[in-house]
Design a protein around this motif. Sequence first.
Motif: not given
Length: 739
Positions: A430-452
């Motif tokens: 098991i690896y622990k990260f601040d956020r894990v994105y599955t192959p189903k997550d799109d670009q909007c989901d990724v940028f929503e967490d990166a924008s702050p």
Amino acid sequence: MGDGGSDTGEDPMLDSLICVAGSSIKKSGFIASHSTDERERRVIFVNAGGEELRRQGHSEIEVEADRFFQGGDVLRTDEEVADGGDLPSIYQSARYGNFCYEFRDLPPGDYSVDLHFAEIVYTNGPRGMRVFNVFIQDEKAVSELDVYSIVGANRALQVMNIPVSAGKDGVVSVNFQGVVGSPTVSGICIKQGAPELQLVSSGRDGKSLLCDNCFAPVKLTAAENKAARMSFTAKYEREIRELKAQCQMKQDECYEAWMSLTAANQELEKVRAELDVKFFQNFTLGQAMEKETEKMAKISSKYEHDRRLWVAAIDELERKMKAIKSEHSQLSFEAHQCANSIPGLNQMVTAVQSLVGQYDDLKMKFNEEQERRKKLYNQLLESKGNIRVFCRCRPLNMEEASSRPQTVVEFTDAKDGDLGVLMNGSNKKIYKFDRVYTPKDDQCDVFEDASPVATSVLDGYNVCIFAYGQTGTGKTFTMEGTEQNRGVNYRTLELLFKIAEDRKKTISYDISVSVLEVYNEQVRDLLASSPPAKRMVVRLEIKQVSEGVNHVPGVVDMKVENVDEVWNILQTGSNARAVGSNNVNGHSSRSHCMICTVVRAKNLVTGECTRSKLWLVDLAGSERLAKTDVQGERLKEAQSINKSLSALGDVISALATKSSHIPYRNSKLTHLLQDSLGGDSKTLMFVQISPSEHDLGETVSSLNFATRVRGVELGPAKKQSDTTEIQKLKLMVRLNNFL
């Protein structure tokens, strides 16, 4: 045919063309003879390439349509053929190519052949375009005939009285063979009997006559020569007397005409002199009229111009008088009102002073609240860690899906930031990260967490966002994306412009973008206008401006005003990036692509100025050399990539252990990112992985590196004040103190 000798002359070149004695060349067309014997001698007359012709008159001529030929093609022209004689139309058609004629069923005996030619194709030459030989009964009769060289284009030419004999088979063959180009012929005439000698004129030596048919010199005896001379002398004396009488008569007529012409010329000169005088008088009067007309036109124009100016000036004075009267009335009215409203005006001044005090108080509270909001927002990000690590897994590609490999990644607890990796088929780590994105997550989901983190650059903080992972895991897709599904780079800059627009009443922003790449440990400017080969030669060096702040002199720094300009710049940089092919990916990025966004902000209320920097980095693939199986230039690229990524790992390790020395200068990559990886900046890392079991080793290596990065604890982030603006303020204070 007695005048034919004048057409041939004595030309050695023409004589060299004739291979059979007794034949001759005539530079004109066919002339019908009035002699009955001549008509009876004519056996066959063929119109080569043309139709049957018949001419009635004093001498009947029958020309057969083209036959007796073997091979060849037909040429025709509508242009008139000069010197065509009595039958010019036969020279407007011709047979050309590889051909011959065979005339059969002729009684055995002697014959003569006339050949008719005209150049109707190469009408503009040059000479030598068509040269051919003529064989009669397999014996050369004409050698290297060039019609254009002799008479030019569209002019008739005859080769006459070529002797030939028909044997018992009754066949006469005429064969044409080309030397240069294709041979051609317009007509063939076969006459019975050998050529006859007719004495028509004396030769140059005065002791011979020329044959009327072949124009060959004929030797005479002394008695025959004397008789011929006497006959010619009597004939010429008679003609001379007639010509003298005609000449005298013409002289008399010319004298009378000359006298009449002289008298007419004298009258004409008188009329011409009078006409010149009248013309000069009219010309002088015309010039005087033109000058007077020009003076009148100038006077009239000046008068009209002055009249318009005076009318306009009078209208303007009337308008000003009305305006002055209106203003006077208005001022009088306002003066009465002001005198009546002085008590209310004092109350209004007091109220305005009160509002100004309230405004200053609200302004101070607003600034305090804004600073408190930024501080709380920054504390919120720091509570999550100044270095945040997000893990994104790409889907299986078509080739992997068709081979049905085992997926080694589990996303059961992905929402909690946990990622499971199957090790050796059964063990799961098991690896622990601040956020894990599955192959189903799109670009909007990724940028929503990166924008702050990204938008902190507008508040004056240095920010670094980079994508790490092996080749083919989607780093470039996450950072750049496509025009239809754009990535972090474009979305971040788009959000910066949106926030800057919302804050424009209180803060002004200047945003500029530069695009660099680190290729084989060399810094290259991807926005430079020079060609790629020259960009490889130009070496850009990293200079330290102040403590921990680096700069690359000579790099193109493009100021941007909107997202369209941003997209064009990002596309230009992406297209200029170095790519290559290896066993892992057919279109692999062979360099680190680094987009540097510099934000200069000025608070319009407090005057505070900041200069912050946002790095958006697409790192090259992190796979091991043994897996790529590359050689030569690709091996050198891979070694440089692994060296710079190793240097990045050393910097991360030094930061994690809080070492007193951070080895930023071990690589161009870490040296450029020095001011955005230290303790006073904010960092976000995307670790990109593959779900395929074939990439398990590289996936585990990338996850271990990301875990090390996540363990780094940076100090509190600090605002980056614009030192340039500070120096300007200090200078202003010194000047004020001096004054």
